[in-house]
Structure formats: structure tokens, C-alpha cells
Design an enzyme around this catalytic site. Sequence first.
Site, PDB file in Angstrom:
ATOM      1  N   ASN A   1      -9.082 -30.679  -4.808  1.00 45.23           N
ATOM      2  CA  ASN A   1     -10.530 -30.756  -4.587  1.00 45.23           C
ATOM      3  C   ASN A   1     -11.028 -29.630  -3.707  1.00 45.23           C
ATOM      4  OD1 ASN A   1      -9.904 -31.489  -1.922  1.00 45.23           O
ATOM      5  ND2 ASN A   1      -9.798 -33.642  -2.474  1.00 45.23           N
TER       6      ASN A   1
ATOM      7  N   SER B   1     -15.004 -27.000   2.777  1.00 43.56           N
ATOM      8  CA  SER B   1     -15.934 -25.956   3.192  1.00 43.56           C
ATOM      9  C   SER B   1     -17.203 -26.629   3.692  1.00 43.56           C
ATOM     10  CB  SER B   1     -16.239 -25.033   2.006  1.00 43.56           C
ATOM     11  OG  SER B   1     -17.286 -24.141   2.343  1.00 43.56           O
TER      12      SER B   1
ATOM     13  N   HIS C   1     -14.718 -19.699  -1.496  1.00 44.99           N
ATOM     14  CA  HIS C   1     -15.002 -18.470  -0.765  1.00 44.99           C
ATOM     15  C   HIS C   1     -16.516 -18.305  -0.693  1.00 44.99           C
ATOM     16  CE1 HIS C   1     -12.385 -14.853   0.473  1.00 44.99           C
ATOM     17  NE2 HIS C   1     -12.071 -15.918   1.149  1.00 44.99           N
TER      18      HIS C   1
ATOM     19  N   LYS D   1      -4.269 -25.330  -7.287  1.00 41.05           N
ATOM     20  CA  LYS D   1      -5.149 -25.553  -6.145  1.00 41.05           C
ATOM     21  C   LYS D   1      -6.507 -24.923  -6.399  1.00 41.05           C
ATOM     22  CE  LYS D   1      -5.285 -24.907  -1.124  1.00 41.05           C
ATOM     23  NZ  LYS D   1      -4.754 -24.116  -0.010  1.00 41.05           N
TER      24      LYS D   1
ATOM     25  N   SER E   1      -6.951  -9.101   6.403  1.00 41.64           N
ATOM     26  CA  SER E   1      -6.663  -8.132   5.348  1.00 41.64           C
ATOM     27  C   SER E   1      -5.907  -8.856   4.248  1.00 41.64           C
ATOM     28  CB  SER E   1      -5.804  -6.991   5.890  1.00 41.64           C
ATOM     29  OG  SER E   1      -6.585  -6.152   6.694  1.00 41.64           O
TER      30      SER E   1
ATOM     31  N   HIS F   1     -11.909 -24.480   9.045  1.00 42.81           N
ATOM     32  CA  HIS F   1     -11.233 -23.878   7.902  1.00 42.81           C
ATOM     33  C   HIS F   1      -9.720 -24.074   7.988  1.00 42.81           C
ATOM     34  CE1 HIS F   1     -11.613 -21.150   4.493  1.00 42.81           C
ATOM     35  NE2 HIS F   1     -10.462 -20.638   4.868  1.00 42.81           N
TER      36      HIS F   1
ATOM     37  N   HIS G   1     -18.861 -18.509   1.994  1.00 41.84           N
ATOM     38  CA  HIS G   1     -19.575 -17.724   3.003  1.00 41.84           C
ATOM     39  C   HIS G   1     -19.466 -16.229   2.763  1.00 41.84           C
ATOM     40  CE1 HIS G   1     -19.544 -21.703   4.824  1.00 41.84           C
ATOM     41  NE2 HIS G   1     -20.605 -21.310   5.490  1.00 41.84           N
TER      42      HIS G   1
ATOM     43  N   ASP H   1      -1.831 -18.400  -2.864  1.00 38.45           N
ATOM     44  CA  ASP H   1      -1.393 -19.765  -2.552  1.00 38.45           C
ATOM     45  C   ASP H   1      -0.446 -20.296  -3.617  1.00 38.45           C
ATOM     46  OD1 ASP H   1      -2.607 -20.255  -0.129  1.00 38.45           O
ATOM     47  OD2 ASP H   1      -4.465 -20.975  -1.017  1.00 38.45           O
TER      48      ASP H   1
ATOM     49  N   ASP I   1       1.463 -17.074   2.520  1.00 40.82           N
ATOM     50  CA  ASP I   1       0.516 -15.984   2.347  1.00 40.82           C
ATOM     51  C   ASP I   1      -0.400 -15.927   3.552  1.00 40.82           C
ATOM     52  OD1 ASP I   1      -1.465 -18.140   1.557  1.00 40.82           O
ATOM     53  OD2 ASP I   1      -2.646 -16.352   1.173  1.00 40.82           O
TER      54      ASP I   1
END
Lengths: 742, 230
Positions: A498, A538, A92, A88, A310, A45, A94, A114, A265
Site C-alpha cells: 500500500n 506519505s 515520490h 512494493k 544521491s 518517512h 513531494h 527496493d 539500497d
Amino acid sequence: MEITTTEIAQKLGLTAEEFIKIEEILGRKPNFTELSIFSVMWSEHCSYKNSIVWLKTLPKKSDRMLVEAGEENAGLVDIGDGLACSFKIESHNHPSALEPYQGAATGVGGINRDIFTMGARPIAQLNSLRFGNINLAKTQWLVRGVVKGIGDYGNAFGIPTVGGEVFFDESYNVNPLVNAFSAGIVETDKIASAISFGVGNPVYIVGSATGKDGIHGASFASKDISDDSIKDLPAVQVGDPFQEKLLLEATLEAIATGHLIGIQDMGAAGITCSTSEMSAKGEHGMKIYLDKVPTRQKNMQPFEILLSESQERMLIVIKKGKEAELQAIFDKWDLNCAQIGVVTDTKRLEFYVNEELVADVPADDLVLGGGAPVYHREYTEPEYYKEFQQFQIDEIEEPDNEKLPEIAKFLIGHPNIASRRWIAEQYDSMVGTANTSTNEPSDAAIVNVKGTNKNIVISVDCNSRYVNSDPEQGTIIAVCEAARNIVCSGGEPVAITNCLNFGNPYIPEVYWHFVGAIKGMKTACEKLKTPVTGGNVSFYNQSSDEGPVFPTPTIGMLGLLEDINLKMTLDFKNEGDSIYQLGTSRNDISSSEYLYSYHKYKASPAPFIDLDEEAKLQKTILELIQNKLIVSAHDVSDGGLFVTLTESAMAANKDLGFSVKTTSHKVRKDAFWFGESQSRVVVSVSKEKKEDFETLLKSQNVDFSELGSVVSEKVCQVDGTIWLSVDDAKEEFEATLPKYLN
Amino acid sequence: MKFGVIVFPGSNCDHDIYSVLKDTFKQETVKLWHKSTDLEGCDFIVVPGGFSYGDYLRSGAIARFSPIMNEVIKHAENGGYVLGICNGFQILTEAHLLPGALLRNNNQKFNCKNIFLQATSQNSLITQNTDRAKAYKIPIAHAEGRYYASDKDLNELIANDQILFRYCDKNAKVTEESCPNGSKMNIAGICNKERNVFGMMPHPERAADDILGNTDGRIIFESILQLVNN
């Protein structure tokens, strides 16, 4: 300090070889905190270790590119007049598989951070969702949760969700895909960077307090989903869109002061990732005092603070002496703003708790492009590929003419084609009063850049069934379809982001999917001159029982429409307008929804595409729009030509239908009406413009055929037979998703 | 006339209404921060849509206690104009400037789409230019928009001609099917008895610009500006 072993390293997701490499870097055994830091930074990741070799082959350059892929948190493209667009897409998957509501919500939060960490104010969001068989209760639960999560977060955050795609297939039964896209606008002199330098400059953490949620989220995202995954539940983060909204406003105010050195971030791997990437980029170090980090609970372990994911937090490095100004901004927005460290010249990250050094690691060795491992993975063509390629249309008996209306109805109501209204209306698509597509839809969403005549035109696309049949060709099609959607809206394709969703990269047949997809993307992006600005990989979207998901390289494309008056929409406009197909009909039903779902025939190659033909078609469509020779344009995609025509009729603002005829007798009727061969667009043309229209097409040498005309009866009429009424089509189209999801 | 748009930290339609008033209708307009206690001499206050303070408790429940809302309440009690849109309407009911309450939609979902509105009464500043026979296409975007009031309050609303907008079909007929959220009597907007405080769930500011392909909301602003022009 506690002793670490290869076993502990493996439990954290590292390999034995990686553990040895860490020992070499440190010149000693890492302690547990340090090992945790390496484990998240070297996860796929954060490090892209299994993909970067191939990602580097993608085209990255164009005159408009303000940062290169991988340099910053998101791509940044010059759109002229002192403005840039940052955009971008990110997955998300999983978290959403286990906790669809929070998983999807925090996906939205993460992608927007982002964007605004670069100084850009988000103006539009899209999402690309993939779920399993819609008949399964689990799928329905996932859809409801994901849609509510995206809606609740995005709606409160206050940025419109202007479009997206949803696709159902059994390959996603265990692993749904949730890809979130955001685009924002920044003045080119107010761009912020994810960098840190200047010895003695203070380092701040701002936004939400740090809790135990999301610890090891990045490592979690780098594993297959299994029954044990439920034990990873604390690895799913919890989102707070109100905090995100405050953080957005405060961050943009802080960036506008001009006092910031850098900002990043906190997404994957939290404080660890932001401190190491900013430091490595600025070739400096940091001393960070973890006891100064505002926390949600007492007695958090150092590794927990370091790895916490968090949400709604940022790391800021500011010029020394400007602390009070920064504090005042965050006070105004009632947000935490705590100095947690200083910039050093050591190029190391030194983490302290109450003056005790708990971890000491070199920044550069943690990051992509620095010391993070890079792997060349093996890949092998899977056995099914050749079998799929051998498909011949004759294997499917041509249906009788009488059957065609039934097939048409089946397709219009198919979950992959039917109306997305059930989903779309749960998203605020109009906040910001810039989405010009709500009332007048186009193939892509057209969002006005407020205060200008400029518009961004955005689309997310990937037919993963095509990619599964042929990764290279399927990905070429994904890029082309995104571009075609933009062109059919009047926009000029500019660049892509992508989101590369695949199975386990250690399986050679899965990695072959990935390699093919990258090759196809490279070919198509070079041809269409749309460089890759970055994105997200991913892997591990597969379960132990059911194998990998369809390879899904989602393309998020940005286009530009300089003049809103040249916007093109997809609905039929007036009775008597002629309807044309631009492009060539082919005797091709490969990988179509018709073949796959109606005939339940899965073994076929990707549909036909020829890149030269596609590029020529797109160039011609833009010319037609700019010369005002057409009044509607809608590309032929899922479901084929008949579905395209019906969609244009259903979208009409008045009572209209169409009467068309089969214009090619070289192809089977099912292929003509339901085939998904590429590079075709349906346009409508007024009587007065017909001659000029045809002249232009002939001069461009683009194949076209006049199918028929727009009629005042609300009918879908083919070769003299009414297949169904527009009202019946609408009913089929609208009823499907509510039937399963309400 | 000077317009003031309240900005709560979670407001997100503040800028949309600000830009319609300032840029589209060329009115003097300022934004008023929630922590402020100064209305800056504004004649007409707009409480915009959004999620004021996150609205995790109940929409508008916390916003009514903010420093600026004390001033808005005083302003209203002195006869000053106040318009609440969406979350603003919720806040005005929480602050008891308007009767009733906005409950969770009967389909339990956030709902963003165009609906049709009948301007039920022309006897108000914001509806005076409207045509009762016309159906106005205006978007809604809310999860808690189901207007509820006791029978006593409803009877009072009717008796005093306080119902300004009702959800209707495209022919301006008020029908059960045309109500998107289960509101009592299809109520979409009301005013107080004194006719200086207005609340509505639909967003007229989202239907006031040509590039959005819908300008049905302009009539409401044009009604308000009658006051300026006269």
C-alpha cells in the site's frame, strides 16, 4: 563540537520533546551531525512514528509470505517452484510537486532498488498518478514532467511499465501524487537481506558517488508544501537510469556469489538510514569512515555525506576475505566500490572523518521498532462526513431518456475515464518480452515469469473520491477493485502493498481519514485473504491554502496466474456472444463520476459495497474462467456499466459493437447505466456455453442479468437506440488527453 | 550458423533477442561483452536495443568506440552479417556501417506502440520470406527513430534497393499518417550496399512469441534461418 539547541532541532523538523529524548539517549547534547541523523531517522518517512500504531493492525500473514511487512525493503511472496515475487509501491509526491521530471524519475529508481536489493530482478512496473484540475497550466506541466520522468528512467532502466492509473481532481492542484510500483522475481535460495553482523566484516558503498543532492529529502517529505518549499529544491534528487541499470546487474551478480551478509539500497536518508537499519536488524554496530566515501564534490560536510540522497547507491556488508571478488564484479560494471567501514559489536554507529569521531549514536534508537518515537494521534470525524451520508438520489432529477447518450459521451471523454494512450505510449511496455497484456489487454496486467508457465497479475487501484466520502468503505472498495481486476484477468489475488497518501497527520480530521482507511483495508484484506506486505506512508500532502489532498490509500495488488492459457481478456470476441452483467444493479449514483462531474454534485457517500457479495462474485468469476465458460470479463468501475461495455467494444480486434437493454426497472436509468455501485462485472459468453454458464451462476447464487449481445455493427445500442457508434466513442475516448497535454 | 548478441552495459533488449534466437528458434547463440575483442566465431552479429552507454550524448555515439565494435566493424567489412535493432541501428549508423542517421522523433517523445511495416524489398537475407503486399504488425519503442539521410544517400538507397522496411498502414500502404516518427520516406529499416549489414527501428523480437499475442516478427527470423536450412 558545535552546540545544538531546541531551535536547531525544530529547524531540522524535530519537536522539543524529541530533542529531550535524544539528549536522554545519548546522555549528552547531540552535536549537529548527530542531531541531523536523528532528524531524518525520526522523520515520518523513515520512522512511521505517526502511523505505525495503526499499520500494526493490518493482516500480515499467509502461507505464501516469506518476509513480514516492515522486515525488509519490500514484500516477498512465495509463488511456488522455488520462486518468489518481491513487490512494493512507494510515493515520490513531494519531489514531484517541485520538480516533476526528476521527482518522478527518482521515484522509479528508488522503488526498483527496493526490489533488486532483495536479489529480485524487476520484471514489471506500474504507477499511480494523481493530478489537479487538468485545465490548469500547472497541472499540464506536472503531467508532462512526471510522465517524461517515469518514461525516461524506466525505459532506459529496461523494465517495462505495464499499466497504472491516472486521476484528476482539484484536491491535487498543489500536491500531485506519484506512486511507483515494481515487482521482481528471485529464486528463493538467492534472497538477500538488509542486515549486518559479523565483527570485522567490511562495509562497502557501491554505485554512484555521493553528492549534495537530496539532503534532508526525508525531512522535506515530512512537511506541508508551501511557498517556501522552493527553497528545498536541493532536497530533490537527480536520477541516472544508466547507473541504475549497471547497479542492478552488478548487485545481482554480487548477491549470486553467496558472499554477502546483507545489502540495502540508499533511499531516504542515505548512508544514515542504511547503516542504522542494517545494524539494528543484525544487532551489531559499524565504524564508518566518511572520508572514504566517493564524493562528487570536495569539502562535503559530514552531515551532508550522511544525509545525501544521491541516487543509485547501495550499502553492502560482505564476509571478510571476499573483498576481491566483490571488487571484480563492480570493476566489470565500471561502478564505484569502496570499503568505508567495518562491522563492530558495539551496536553503535561511529562515524569518522580522517580519524576524528564526528558522530556516535546507538543504531537501535534510530529505527522503527527501536528507539524511534511512536505517537498515538488524535482523530475527529470531519463535519462534512455526516452531510455526505445524507445524500438521497432524489436530490438529482432523473434525466430524460434523450439526455442519456449525451451523458454517455461526456463520461467516455472525461479525463478520469478517457484513454491513457498519451501517457502509456511514452513508456516502454514491451521490453523483456513478458508483458502479455500489450496486444490482449485485461483488467490487470499479466506478466509472464520467463522460462515458466507462471504469470504475475498486477494492478494498482484507489478511487480517492470514494475514500474522501467514506474512508473505511472507500478503502474496502479500493482493495476489492484491485482484487476484482486480478480475478477478471484470470489471476488469484495473493497479497497487497500500500501507498498511504494523506494530509498532515497532526490535523485530527486528516488523521481520521488515515484511521478509517486502515480499518477498511484490514476488513477487506482479511475477507479476501490478501495480507499486507508493506508499503509506504506519505503524510503532509497538503498545502497551506488548499487543505489536504483526497485521502489516497493506493493499493498495489499481486495476483498469480499459474497457466497462461487461462488468461482472461476484456475485449468482446465474437458477434452473437451474449453479454451479461454479474452482480446486482442498485439505485446508487453516489460518488460516481456521473454525479460528481456531470452534475457537479460533490456531497455524497461512497458507492454501495457488500463484502460478502463481492467475495462470492470474485470466486465465481474465477470458476467461470477456469471452466472456460466466458470469453471476456471487464469489471464495472469508473463511469459505470455503459462505459464498461463501450471499453470492451473499443478493445475488440475486429469490427464489433453491442446491443443491450435495461434489465432492471427497480433502479433509475442513470443509476443503471452510470452508477458505480460495486461488485459487478460484464462478461460475454458464446452460445454453446450459455447453459453451463447460467447453471454455474445459479448454483453459486450469484445475481446476473442478460443485457444483450455482441453485434457486428460498430454501435453502442441501448434499448433500441444507438447512443453512439464505436468509432465516435473511440474518438471521444482518444481525443481527451492529447487535447490538454499536447 | 552461430549468432552473437552484443551486450553493452545499457543494453536492455539483449536478452529478448538472445532468447528468441536460442529458445524459440533453437540456434547456437552467445552474448558478447562490450569490453571483449573476440566475436567467438559468430557468423551473425546482433546489436540489440537499449541505451548502450546511457545515451545521454546521442544514441549510439559512444558505443561505436567500444572494443567489441571494432571487431564488429571488421566482421562487417569482411562480409559477415550484422543486424542492428533500434539502438543497434543507431549504433550502426554512428559507426558508418549504414548510411544516414536516426534523429529525435518529430513529436519529441519516446514512443512505444505497434506499427505496421511494409517489407519494401525482398532482396535481402532478413526479408527474403516476406510478402510485399502484407502489413506486418511490429512494435517500436524509441525516442530517436526519425530516419534521415541526404537526398544523395536516399537516391542511392533507392537505386540499390537498400530500403528494407517502411512504415505503412494496416493495408500495407505507405502513407504520411502511418509514419510514427517523421522518417524520410517512412524508412524503418535498411541494409548496406553489400547487403550484409541490416538496421531497423522496429523490434521483431517483441513479436515472436505466442504468449505476446503477436508473432508477425517471426518472418524476419525465418528469413534469416533460410540460410541455415539451405
